[in-house]
Scaffold this motif. Sequence first.
Motif, PDB file in Angstrom:
ATOM      1  N   TYR A  50       0.826  -1.209   0.000  1.00 24.29           N
ATOM      2  CA  TYR A  50       0.000   0.000   0.000  1.00 24.29           C
ATOM      3  C   TYR A  50       0.862   1.261   0.000  1.00 24.29           C
ATOM      4  O   TYR A  50       0.546   2.261  -0.654  1.00 24.29           O
ATOM      5  CB  TYR A  50      -0.930   0.020   1.213  1.00 24.29           C
ATOM      6  CG  TYR A  50      -1.920  -1.128   1.278  1.00 24.29           C
ATOM      7  CD1 TYR A  50      -2.110  -2.004   0.207  1.00 24.29           C
ATOM      8  CD2 TYR A  50      -2.682  -1.345   2.427  1.00 24.29           C
ATOM      9  CE1 TYR A  50      -3.006  -3.042   0.277  1.00 24.29           C
ATOM     10  CE2 TYR A  50      -3.585  -2.389   2.504  1.00 24.29           C
ATOM     11  CZ  TYR A  50      -3.748  -3.236   1.432  1.00 24.29           C
ATOM     12  OH  TYR A  50      -4.645  -4.273   1.506  1.00 24.29           O
ATOM     13  N   SER A  51       1.969   1.216   0.751  1.00 22.46           N
ATOM     14  CA  SER A  51       2.899   2.345   0.779  1.00 22.46           C
ATOM     15  C   SER A  51       3.494   2.587  -0.608  1.00 22.46           C
ATOM     16  O   SER A  51       3.603   3.734  -1.064  1.00 22.46           O
ATOM     17  CB  SER A  51       4.016   2.076   1.784  1.00 22.46           C
ATOM     18  OG  SER A  51       5.019   3.070   1.721  1.00 22.46           O
ATOM     19  N   SER A  52       3.853   1.511  -1.296  1.00 15.50           N
ATOM     20  CA  SER A  52       4.406   1.639  -2.644  1.00 15.50           C
ATOM     21  C   SER A  52       3.374   2.218  -3.610  1.00 15.50           C
ATOM     22  O   SER A  52       3.707   3.040  -4.479  1.00 15.50           O
ATOM     23  CB  SER A  52       4.877   0.270  -3.155  1.00 15.50           C
ATOM     24  OG  SER A  52       5.940  -0.220  -2.365  1.00 15.50           O
ATOM     25  N   ILE A  53       2.113   1.790  -3.466  1.00 17.08           N
ATOM     26  CA  ILE A  53       1.041   2.334  -4.302  1.00 17.08           C
ATOM     27  C   ILE A  53       0.889   3.831  -4.059  1.00 17.08           C
ATOM     28  O   ILE A  53       0.812   4.631  -5.009  1.00 17.08           O
ATOM     29  CB  ILE A  53      -0.286   1.612  -4.031  1.00 17.08           C
ATOM     30  CG1 ILE A  53      -0.218   0.174  -4.551  1.00 17.08           C
ATOM     31  CG2 ILE A  53      -1.458   2.354  -4.677  1.00 17.08           C
ATOM     32  CD1 ILE A  53      -1.419  -0.677  -4.178  1.00 17.08           C
ATOM     33  N   ALA A  54       0.853   4.231  -2.787  1.00 14.66           N
ATOM     34  CA  ALA A  54       0.702   5.650  -2.448  1.00 14.66           C
ATOM     35  C   ALA A  54       1.860   6.468  -3.013  1.00 14.66           C
ATOM     36  O   ALA A  54       1.652   7.552  -3.578  1.00 14.66           O
ATOM     37  CB  ALA A  54       0.617   5.816  -0.934  1.00 14.66           C
ATOM     38  N   ASN A  55       3.070   5.963  -2.889  1.00 10.20           N
ATOM     39  CA  ASN A  55       4.239   6.668  -3.423  1.00 10.20           C
ATOM     40  C   ASN A  55       4.190   6.742  -4.945  1.00 10.20           C
ATOM     41  O   ASN A  55       4.557   7.766  -5.542  1.00 10.20           O
ATOM     42  CB  ASN A  55       5.528   5.976  -2.980  1.00 10.20           C
ATOM     43  CG  ASN A  55       5.797   6.140  -1.495  1.00 10.20           C
ATOM     44  OD1 ASN A  55       5.356   7.105  -0.878  1.00 10.20           O
ATOM     45  ND2 ASN A  55       6.526   5.204  -0.912  1.00 10.20           N
ATOM     46  N   GLY A  56       3.726   5.667  -5.584  1.00 10.06           N
ATOM     47  CA  GLY A  56       3.608   5.654  -7.039  1.00 10.06           C
ATOM     48  C   GLY A  56       2.577   6.649  -7.534  1.00 10.06           C
ATOM     49  O   GLY A  56       2.796   7.355  -8.529  1.00 10.06           O
ATOM     50  N   ILE A 141      -7.966   9.676  -2.662  1.00  9.30           N
ATOM     51  CA  ILE A 141      -7.012  10.757  -2.876  1.00  9.30           C
ATOM     52  C   ILE A 141      -7.707  12.078  -2.576  1.00  9.30           C
ATOM     53  O   ILE A 141      -8.764  12.378  -3.160  1.00  9.30           O
ATOM     54  CB  ILE A 141      -6.488  10.764  -4.327  1.00  9.30           C
ATOM     55  CG1 ILE A 141      -5.857   9.409  -4.680  1.00  9.30           C
ATOM     56  CG2 ILE A 141      -5.483  11.901  -4.531  1.00  9.30           C
ATOM     57  CD1 ILE A 141      -5.576   9.231  -6.162  1.00  9.30           C
ATOM     58  N   ALA A 142      -7.143  12.852  -1.664  1.00 10.28           N
ATOM     59  CA  ALA A 142      -7.683  14.171  -1.321  1.00 10.28           C
ATOM     60  C   ALA A 142      -6.620  15.221  -1.652  1.00 10.28           C
ATOM     61  O   ALA A 142      -5.656  15.377  -0.899  1.00 10.28           O
ATOM     62  CB  ALA A 142      -8.061  14.235   0.155  1.00 10.28           C
ATOM     63  N   PHE A 196      -9.976  -4.153   8.366  1.00 11.35           N
ATOM     64  CA  PHE A 196      -9.150  -3.629   7.282  1.00 11.35           C
ATOM     65  C   PHE A 196      -7.717  -3.385   7.724  1.00 11.35           C
ATOM     66  O   PHE A 196      -7.444  -3.152   8.894  1.00 11.35           O
ATOM     67  CB  PHE A 196      -9.722  -2.294   6.775  1.00 11.35           C
ATOM     68  CG  PHE A 196     -11.039  -2.416   6.065  1.00 11.35           C
ATOM     69  CD1 PHE A 196     -11.104  -2.467   4.687  1.00 11.35           C
ATOM     70  CD2 PHE A 196     -12.224  -2.463   6.777  1.00 11.35           C
ATOM     71  CE1 PHE A 196     -12.310  -2.567   4.029  1.00 11.35           C
ATOM     72  CE2 PHE A 196     -13.449  -2.566   6.130  1.00 11.35           C
ATOM     73  CZ  PHE A 196     -13.486  -2.618   4.753  1.00 11.35           C
ATOM     74  N   THR A 197      -6.820  -3.416   6.756  1.00 15.09           N
ATOM     75  CA  THR A 197      -5.447  -2.942   6.931  1.00 15.09           C
ATOM     76  C   THR A 197      -5.297  -1.699   6.066  1.00 15.09           C
ATOM     77  O   THR A 197      -5.814  -1.658   4.940  1.00 15.09           O
ATOM     78  CB  THR A 197      -4.428  -4.009   6.499  1.00 15.09           C
ATOM     79  OG1 THR A 197      -4.499  -5.108   7.394  1.00 15.09           O
ATOM     80  CG2 THR A 197      -3.019  -3.469   6.539  1.00 15.09           C
ATOM     81  N   THR A 198      -4.610  -0.672   6.565  1.00 14.15           N
ATOM     82  CA  THR A 198      -4.532   0.594   5.843  1.00 14.15           C
ATOM     83  C   THR A 198      -3.102   1.123   5.762  1.00 14.15           C
ATOM     84  O   THR A 198      -2.230   0.728   6.528  1.00 14.15           O
ATOM     85  CB  THR A 198      -5.378   1.681   6.534  1.00 14.15           C
ATOM     86  OG1 THR A 198      -4.759   2.033   7.778  1.00 14.15           O
ATOM     87  CG2 THR A 198      -6.787   1.207   6.796  1.00 14.15           C
ATOM     88  N   PHE A 199      -2.882   2.026   4.818  1.00 14.71           N
ATOM     89  CA  PHE A 199      -1.683   2.856   4.786  1.00 14.71           C
ATOM     90  C   PHE A 199      -2.125   4.270   4.451  1.00 14.71           C
ATOM     91  O   PHE A 199      -2.822   4.469   3.461  1.00 14.71           O
ATOM     92  CB  PHE A 199      -0.655   2.393   3.734  1.00 14.71           C
ATOM     93  CG  PHE A 199       0.540   3.299   3.715  1.00 14.71           C
ATOM     94  CD1 PHE A 199       1.576   3.100   4.608  1.00 14.71           C
ATOM     95  CD2 PHE A 199       0.602   4.379   2.854  1.00 14.71           C
ATOM     96  CE1 PHE A 199       2.660   3.969   4.630  1.00 14.71           C
ATOM     97  CE2 PHE A 199       1.690   5.245   2.875  1.00 14.71           C
ATOM     98  CZ  PHE A 199       2.718   5.039   3.758  1.00 14.71           C
ATOM     99  N   PRO A 200      -1.758   5.277   5.224  1.00 15.98           N
ATOM    100  CA  PRO A 200      -0.921   5.199   6.430  1.00 15.98           C
ATOM    101  C   PRO A 200      -1.541   4.289   7.497  1.00 15.98           C
ATOM    102  O   PRO A 200      -2.758   4.147   7.558  1.00 15.98           O
ATOM    103  CB  PRO A 200      -0.870   6.647   6.920  1.00 15.98           C
ATOM    104  CG  PRO A 200      -1.230   7.472   5.732  1.00 15.98           C
ATOM    105  CD  PRO A 200      -2.163   6.656   4.922  1.00 15.98           C
ATOM    106  N   GLY A 201      -0.686   3.682   8.299  1.00 22.30           N
ATOM    107  CA  GLY A 201      -1.142   2.725   9.299  1.00 22.30           C
ATOM    108  C   GLY A 201      -1.974   3.382  10.381  1.00 22.30           C
ATOM    109  O   GLY A 201      -1.498   4.223  11.123  1.00 22.30           O
ATOM    110  N   LEU A 202      -3.246   2.996  10.448  1.00 21.39           N
ATOM    111  CA  LEU A 202      -4.123   3.459  11.516  1.00 21.39           C
ATOM    112  C   LEU A 202      -4.292   2.315  12.509  1.00 21.39           C
ATOM    113  O   LEU A 202      -3.656   1.279  12.394  1.00 21.39           O
ATOM    114  CB  LEU A 202      -5.480   3.873  10.935  1.00 21.39           C
ATOM    115  CG  LEU A 202      -5.436   4.879   9.777  1.00 21.39           C
ATOM    116  CD1 LEU A 202      -6.826   5.087   9.225  1.00 21.39           C
ATOM    117  CD2 LEU A 202      -4.842   6.196  10.225  1.00 21.39           C
ATOM    118  N   THR A 203      -5.165   2.488  13.482  1.00 21.50           N
ATOM    119  CA  THR A 203      -5.477   1.376  14.392  1.00 21.50           C
ATOM    120  C   THR A 203      -6.490   0.471  13.688  1.00 21.50           C
ATOM    121  O   THR A 203      -7.541   0.166  14.221  1.00 21.50           O
ATOM    122  CB  THR A 203      -6.050   1.907  15.722  1.00 21.50           C
ATOM    123  OG1 THR A 203      -7.176   2.769  15.425  1.00 21.50           O
ATOM    124  CG2 THR A 203      -5.002   2.703  16.466  1.00 21.50           C
TER     125      THR A 203
END
Length: 211
Positions: A50-56, A141-142, A196-203
């Motif tokens: 997910y981090s790689s997707i966000a960076n891409g 995306i915001a 769910f699992t998220t990025f950025p990592g939330l609780t």
Amino acid sequence: MKHQHSRTTGFTLIELLMVIAVIGILSAILIPTVGAARQSMNRASARGLYSSIANGVAAFQADNGYYPFSRAYSKTDTEGRPYIAFSTEDVDLVGALSGEDTSENRKGRTYMKFDGDVLDPDSNSPELYDAWGNKDIGIIIAPQGMIYSGMVQSLNLKGYDDKSYTYKLQEALETRILVFGFESVTQSGSKKLARFTTFPGLTSEESTAEQ
């Protein structure tokens, strides 16, 4: 001459039962630990993707001046704030970020490299999937840098039972890009809850969404 008769040694029934009991105790201790370690590894792997997707996606925007799929998936929330929401089931994110889809990625540049660990080998087209096996990964995306609950709840993802669930963001998130996917779906009384699992990592391991 006296013949000595050797006695055949072996396990008695009590000894066998004791061995079985010890194995059972060790299994009871180790199996949950192994399961928890696997869950933790999957969560870390998913967040890495997910981090790689966000960076891409961020690199795509910086180079092109617009976000991928913004023409088709731009929305406005109830407060008039613009955002973009889509899932990897709806778009060819692999093509857009790898440069293969020149209709979206007009420059044909590579913003993310995808290896065999995250691509479905059985699909005719390259389909992305995470450590949980999700092909339906949500992306919000915001452009203004704040993601609100209503933006996330406008996007439904399919669970393992083929039913749609929405991630409930508990409070506004200060980021431009949120990527999330299913970790599990469980039954709680008459309701099914999605984790769910998220990025950025939330609780996110404590956050649930109702069907």
